[in-house]
Design a protein around this motif. Structure first.
Motif, PDB file in Angstrom:
ATOM      1  N   LYS A 696       0.868  -1.179   0.000  1.00 41.82           N
ATOM      2  CA  LYS A 696       0.000   0.000   0.000  1.00 41.82           C
ATOM      3  C   LYS A 696       0.906   1.232   0.000  1.00 41.82           C
ATOM      4  O   LYS A 696       1.750   1.364   0.891  1.00 41.82           O
ATOM      5  CB  LYS A 696      -0.893  -0.012   1.241  1.00 41.82           C
ATOM      6  N   PRO A 697       0.732   2.100  -0.950  1.00 41.96           N
ATOM      7  CA  PRO A 697       1.642   3.268  -1.021  1.00 41.96           C
ATOM      8  C   PRO A 697       1.560   4.129   0.237  1.00 41.96           C
ATOM      9  O   PRO A 697       0.490   4.282   0.842  1.00 41.96           O
ATOM     10  CB  PRO A 697       1.128   4.035  -2.234  1.00 41.96           C
ATOM     11  N   LEU A 698       2.683   4.664   0.639  1.00 46.73           N
ATOM     12  CA  LEU A 698       2.724   5.560   1.791  1.00 46.73           C
ATOM     13  C   LEU A 698       2.249   6.968   1.395  1.00 46.73           C
ATOM     14  O   LEU A 698       2.600   7.484   0.332  1.00 46.73           O
ATOM     15  CB  LEU A 698       4.145   5.637   2.339  1.00 46.73           C
ATOM     16  N   SER A 699       1.456   7.559   2.269  1.00 47.11           N
ATOM     17  CA  SER A 699       0.963   8.914   1.999  1.00 47.11           C
ATOM     18  C   SER A 699       2.087   9.934   2.208  1.00 47.11           C
ATOM     19  O   SER A 699       2.849   9.850   3.182  1.00 47.11           O
ATOM     20  CB  SER A 699      -0.216   9.227   2.915  1.00 47.11           C
ATOM     21  N   LYS A 700       2.154  10.919   1.319  1.00 43.13           N
ATOM     22  CA  LYS A 700       3.160  11.969   1.436  1.00 43.13           C
ATOM     23  C   LYS A 700       2.655  13.158   2.259  1.00 43.13           C
ATOM     24  O   LYS A 700       3.396  14.111   2.503  1.00 43.13           O
ATOM     25  CB  LYS A 700       3.548  12.483   0.042  1.00 43.13           C
ATOM     26  N   PHE A 701       1.391  13.056   2.697  1.00 43.75           N
ATOM     27  CA  PHE A 701       0.776  14.188   3.366  1.00 43.75           C
ATOM     28  C   PHE A 701       0.743  13.979   4.875  1.00 43.75           C
ATOM     29  O   PHE A 701       0.741  12.838   5.349  1.00 43.75           O
ATOM     30  CB  PHE A 701      -0.616  14.408   2.799  1.00 43.75           C
ATOM     31  N   PRO A 702       0.731  15.083   5.626  1.00 38.06           N
ATOM     32  CA  PRO A 702       0.856  14.964   7.088  1.00 38.06           C
ATOM     33  C   PRO A 702      -0.370  14.292   7.711  1.00 38.06           C
ATOM     34  O   PRO A 702      -1.473  14.343   7.183  1.00 38.06           O
ATOM     35  CB  PRO A 702       0.979  16.417   7.544  1.00 38.06           C
ATOM     36  N   SER A 753     -13.393   6.963  32.793  1.00 35.86           N
ATOM     37  CA  SER A 753     -12.830   7.882  31.809  1.00 35.86           C
ATOM     38  C   SER A 753     -11.932   7.091  30.869  1.00 35.86           C
ATOM     39  O   SER A 753     -11.021   6.382  31.304  1.00 35.86           O
ATOM     40  CB  SER A 753     -12.036   8.987  32.487  1.00 35.86           C
ATOM     41  N   VAL A 754     -12.224   7.185  29.572  1.00 36.15           N
ATOM     42  CA  VAL A 754     -11.441   6.489  28.569  1.00 36.15           C
ATOM     43  C   VAL A 754     -10.822   7.515  27.626  1.00 36.15           C
ATOM     44  O   VAL A 754     -11.542   8.331  27.041  1.00 36.15           O
ATOM     45  CB  VAL A 754     -12.312   5.504  27.763  1.00 36.15           C
ATOM     46  N   ALA A 755      -9.488   7.524  27.507  1.00 35.88           N
ATOM     47  CA  ALA A 755      -8.776   8.476  26.642  1.00 35.88           C
ATOM     48  C   ALA A 755      -8.413   7.790  25.339  1.00 35.88           C
ATOM     49  O   ALA A 755      -7.755   6.742  25.329  1.00 35.88           O
ATOM     50  CB  ALA A 755      -7.538   8.997  27.339  1.00 35.88           C
ATOM     51  N   LEU A 756      -8.859   8.355  24.211  1.00 41.76           N
ATOM     52  CA  LEU A 756      -8.639   7.789  22.891  1.00 41.76           C
ATOM     53  C   LEU A 756      -7.704   8.676  22.086  1.00 41.76           C
ATOM     54  O   LEU A 756      -7.806   9.895  22.135  1.00 41.76           O
ATOM     55  CB  LEU A 756      -9.966   7.644  22.137  1.00 41.76           C
ATOM     56  N   GLY A 757      -6.806   8.029  21.341  1.00 39.81           N
ATOM     57  CA  GLY A 757      -5.944   8.746  20.418  1.00 39.81           C
ATOM     58  C   GLY A 757      -6.355   8.413  18.994  1.00 39.81           C
ATOM     59  O   GLY A 757      -6.268   7.246  18.580  1.00 39.81           O
ATOM     60  N   LEU A 758      -6.840   9.428  18.217  1.00 41.26           N
ATOM     61  CA  LEU A 758      -7.303   9.212  16.850  1.00 41.26           C
ATOM     62  C   LEU A 758      -6.324   9.880  15.887  1.00 41.26           C
ATOM     63  O   LEU A 758      -5.989  11.054  16.043  1.00 41.26           O
ATOM     64  CB  LEU A 758      -8.702   9.811  16.637  1.00 41.26           C
ATOM     65  N   THR A 759      -5.850   9.124  14.906  1.00 41.04           N
ATOM     66  CA  THR A 759      -4.911   9.651  13.918  1.00 41.04           C
ATOM     67  C   THR A 759      -5.587   9.639  12.547  1.00 41.04           C
ATOM     68  O   THR A 759      -6.108   8.591  12.117  1.00 41.04           O
ATOM     69  CB  THR A 759      -3.615   8.819  13.877  1.00 41.04           C
ATOM     70  N   PHE A 760      -5.548  10.820  11.866  1.00 36.20           N
ATOM     71  CA  PHE A 760      -6.186  10.977  10.561  1.00 36.20           C
ATOM     72  C   PHE A 760      -5.115  11.273   9.515  1.00 36.20           C
ATOM     73  O   PHE A 760      -4.148  11.984   9.778  1.00 36.20           O
ATOM     74  CB  PHE A 760      -7.212  12.117  10.575  1.00 36.20           C
ATOM     75  N   GLN A 761      -5.340  10.739   8.314  1.00 37.60           N
ATOM     76  CA  GLN A 761      -4.420  11.014   7.200  1.00 37.60           C
ATOM     77  C   GLN A 761      -5.110  10.645   5.893  1.00 37.60           C
ATOM     78  O   GLN A 761      -5.805   9.618   5.809  1.00 37.60           O
ATOM     79  CB  GLN A 761      -3.119  10.220   7.345  1.00 37.60           C
TER      80      GLN A 761
END
Length: 792
Positions: A696-702, A753-761
């Motif tokens: 799967k190609p890697l994204s060049k965007f942040p 309390s549940v802390a979630l880390g969401l990463t978008f790209q």
């Protein structure tokens, strides 16, 4: 089978040494166990004759003998043997002789009387086990002859360890036949002419067990001299074959057994009540055997009986009450053919193993009985005299073994052996083995199998005989060549060894336990299943087939704890057996068990004990081999052997593939475990195929990360929360993890309390704040709707 080399040479005499002969018959399939000397190492011993015997003047137990046989004339010898007397021939060890054990004879003086030599017992020469007195030799032994020369002691005994199919070689005649075939030598045994009857007496015979004994031969011999001595040559042949001399009648029957391979027995005729009846034993009958053992006969045991009582266990051992004794004058000789199936296992059931049973279990020539009786009669008349009656044969032709005809094809010889043999050589080998050519055509030959070869039944047996006699070492070794296509190995198939290596790397040790467990364990761990019971279990602890691998691992845990091993990590791969209607489902499984401290003892490690999440991490590492970790999920479950609050069912999609959890407290108590043990079990077939790696190609965007702290009900599973986030966030969500869970001060007791880390790209452009905010709002909105969640 043990026999004397010199005895064999009287039948067939190839130009080979004893060791070469042993090597040859070993290569022919008759493995030689050993070749040993028939006598101890001694020299300087001659045949002596006591011509004078007087009491020692100063010793009550010593005698002063004048012995002839020394090259220099008569010698004086002091002897303590009680049977020393004038007129007997004895072994005389001269001064300077060497006896077994490196014992040298010297001139001596015993209580003042000089002694020039020694008169020897059997044991002193390693020629028998009689040590009660000096050995009395036959009266016709030539005085002064070297004893080794007189007794032909420069001989060896050859012991052959025969395979069960070669019962035809359990006699010197059979071995000689093999040696003759291998060396193309003539085989000439003793002449056995019929012995003419002098009386008309006979014993009537009834064959009531037809299939077990279809052939029986008997003969009456009256007025024998039981006090006669067995000839020394016969005693020596028996000794060199591992049998001791008893009396002339028993010695002759044993001799015929060794010579021809046919077991025989002799009854005291005057102890028989009426005729002989060969029948099966009835429940409750008893018999005292020749060795003095009293046995209760099992129903179905083949017997030789008279009209009143059992006389012998057929083919195994005779009875004491009808045996030949010192007062016997008339005997009844018997020789029979018993079916191998009728004798097999019977001796063992009584704790016996005799020379007769050894042969009858494997098969005896069913046409040999009359010859054996004639040979025994011939020898008995020479030794003990007597008046023989006629040979009485009782045979049931309809149940006798039938003749066997085997067709051998020429093409089959070449294909089966990989060599080409001349027609004349094929026929020559098989006819010398005793087979008779009865027909031939363009395709091959038809042979009649002799009655002594029970092991030849099909064409392949003839090929084996040809190869054996032709010589295995003469058949060339040819390497086979073949074009083999390499089967492709699907990347989606994960080898069990890969799963095992993962667990080994995480500190587990492989265990191999029985596939059987006791009924109590089966009920404790899986009460809902009805395990398959074994019909013949090894023990009561291994009575049923396991429906799970966990009981075996728990038993191994107990074993380790009892041996002071406090930290245990075990796994096993194997089958479990689950009844499915009329069928038995055999399912390959992998199971594991963890117990004790989380880490091995060390100066930096903590002392925490392993918990549910440690084992869950091990299982997740196991599932990572499939490259499809997101395809599996853990859900709260129930299992009768596991703790209700610490049990999870493992799913791949909607299919249940395994279970994980802590042992149930009650089960833990019954197993006497001080602490909680955690276990897991997965179906190897249920795990399915691995996900094949794809580029799967890697994204060049942040990428952009947003963290959310949510208040949610305490009983909501984390997996449900994460599924909801994935559903609402859309395709641009590339990573999601829970990095904190908190319950305590400042938060409602029923909330967490549940802390979630969401990463978008995005793969092709940069995401803006509005898109990310919309995705986050969608996540929060769906969580509020489904689980009453709120931002903290």
């Amino acid at each position: 089978m043990k026999f004397s080399n010199a005895w064999l040479r009287e039948w067939v005499n190839p130009q080979l040494s004893a060791q070469e002969l042993a090597d040859q018959i070993t290569m022919a399939g008759l493995e030689v166990d050993g070749v040993e000397k028939v006598a101890g190492d001694f020299s300087g011993v001659v045949v002596g004759e006591i011509i004078g015997c007087e009491q020692h003047p100063d010793a009550d137990k010593l005698r002063v003998c004048k012995v002839a046989g020394h090259p220099d004339g008569e010698m004086q010898v002091v002897c303590g043997a009680p049977n020393a007397r004038t007129g007997i021939k004895i072994p005389f060890a001269l001064v300077g002789a060497k006896l077994p054990g490196d014992f040298k004879i010297k001139k001596a003086k015993l209580r003042g009387v000089e002694s020039f030599g020694m008169l020897c017992a059997q044991t002193e020469l390693d020629l028998g086990d009689d040590s009660d007195g000096i050995w009395e030799l036959p009266a016709d032994a030539p005085t002064g002859t070297d004893l080794r020369e007189y007794l032909q002691l420069d001989d060896v005994a050859i012991e052959v360890d025969l395979t069960p199919n070669r019962s035809d070689c359990l006699g010197v005649a059979g071995i000689a036949r093999e040696v003759g075939v291998l060396n193309r030598c003539p085989v000439a045994g003793p002449e056995i002419p019929p012995v003419a009857a002098k009386i008309d007496d006979s014993v009537p015979v009834t064959l009531a067990a037809e299939d077990a004994c279809p052939r029986y031969v008997g003969r009456v011999i009256r007025n024998i001299d039981i006090t006669a001595t067995t000839p020394l040559w016969m005693q020596e042949r028996l000794r060199r074959s591992g049998l001791r001399s008893i009396d002339p009648v028993v010695d002759v029957t044993n001799y015929v057994l060794l010579e021809l391979g046919q077991p025989m027995h002799a009854f005291d005729l005057n102890k028989l009540n009426g005729g002989i009846k060969v029948r099966l034993a009835e429940e409750g009958e008893e018999l005292t055997l020749l060795d003095g053992q009293e046995v209760k006969l099992n129903a179905g045991t083949l017997l030789i009986a008279d009209e009143k009582q059992p006389l012998a266990i057929a083919g195994i051992m005779g009875g004491l009450d009808s045996s030949v004794t010192d007062s016997t004058r008339d005997i009844f000789l018997e020789s029979a053919f018993f079916s191998p199936l009728a004798i097999a296992g019977k001796a063992r059931s009584y704790g016996l193993h005799t020379d007769s049973s050894h042969r009858f279990e494997r098969g005896v020539d069913y046409r040999l009985q009359e010859t054996a009786v004639e040979r025994a009669t011939q020898l008995l008349v020479e030794i003990v005299g007597g008046e023989p009656g006629p040979v009485h044969l009782r045979e049931l032709e309809e149940v006798m073994p039938t003749e066997r005809h085997i067709k051998l094809r020429r093409a089959r010889v070449a294909n089966g052996l990989g060599i080409t043999m001349a027609d004349d050589e094929i026929v020559d080998i098989l006819t010398r083995l005793g087979l008779e050519k009865i027909d031939s055509d363009a395709d091959g030959w038809t042979f009649l199998v002799p009655s002594f070869r029970f092991d030849i039944a099909i064409e392949s047996d003839l090929l084996e005989e040809l190869a054996r006699v032709y010589g295995y070492n003469r058949i060339p070794s040819v390497s086979f060549t073949a074009e083999l296509d390499i089967e492709p190995r699907a990347e989606s198939k994960i080898a069990t060894s890969a799963l095992e290596q993962t667990l080994l790397a995480r500190g587990y040790n492989e265990a191999i336990t029985f596939s059987f467990i006791d009924r109590e364990s089966a009920a404790l761990f899986d009460p809902q299943a009805e395990p398959v019971a074994l019909q013949n279990p090894i023990s009561a602890d291994l009575a049923v087939m396991r429906t799970s691998l966990i009981p075996g691992l728990c038993k191994a845990l107990q074993y380790n704890l009892n041996r002071q091993q406090g930290r245990v990590r075990l796994f096993e791969t194997g089958l479990r057996f689950v009844p499915a209607g009329e069928q038995l489902q055999q399912e390959p499984m992998i199971a594991g068990l963890a117990y004790g401290p989380r880490f091995a003892e060390n100066w930096t490690g903590g002392k925490d004990w392993v918990d549910f999440y440690d084992v869950k991490a091990d299982v997740e590492a196991l599932l990572d081999n499939l490259g499809a970790g997101d395809a599996f999920r853990f859900a709260a479950g129930q299992h009768p052997a596991l703790h209700p609050g610490q049990c999870a069912t493992i799913f791949r999609g909607d299919v249940e593939v395994g279970v994980i959890g802590a042992l149930h407290p009650q089960l833990q108590k019954q197993l006497d475990l001080p602490k909680t043990a955690f276990v897991f079990e997965l179906s190897l077939e249920g795990l399915g195929e691995a996900r094949v790696p794809a580029f799967k190609p890697l994204s060049k965007f942040p990428e952009v990360r947003r963290d959310l702290a949510l208040l949610i009900d305490a009983d909501v599973p984390a997996a449900s929360v994460m599924d909801c986030v994935v559903e609402a966030a859309g395709e641009t969500l590339t990573d999601l993890n829970i990095f904190d869970v908190y319950q305590g001060k400042g938060i409602d007791f029923n909330r967490k309390s549940v802390a979630l880390g969401l990463t978008f790209q995005h793969p092709s452009r940069t995401l803006n704040d509005d898109e990310i905010n919309a995705a986050v709002d969608a996540v929060v909105g769906l969580l509020e709707q489904k689980y009453n969640a709120s931002l903290r």
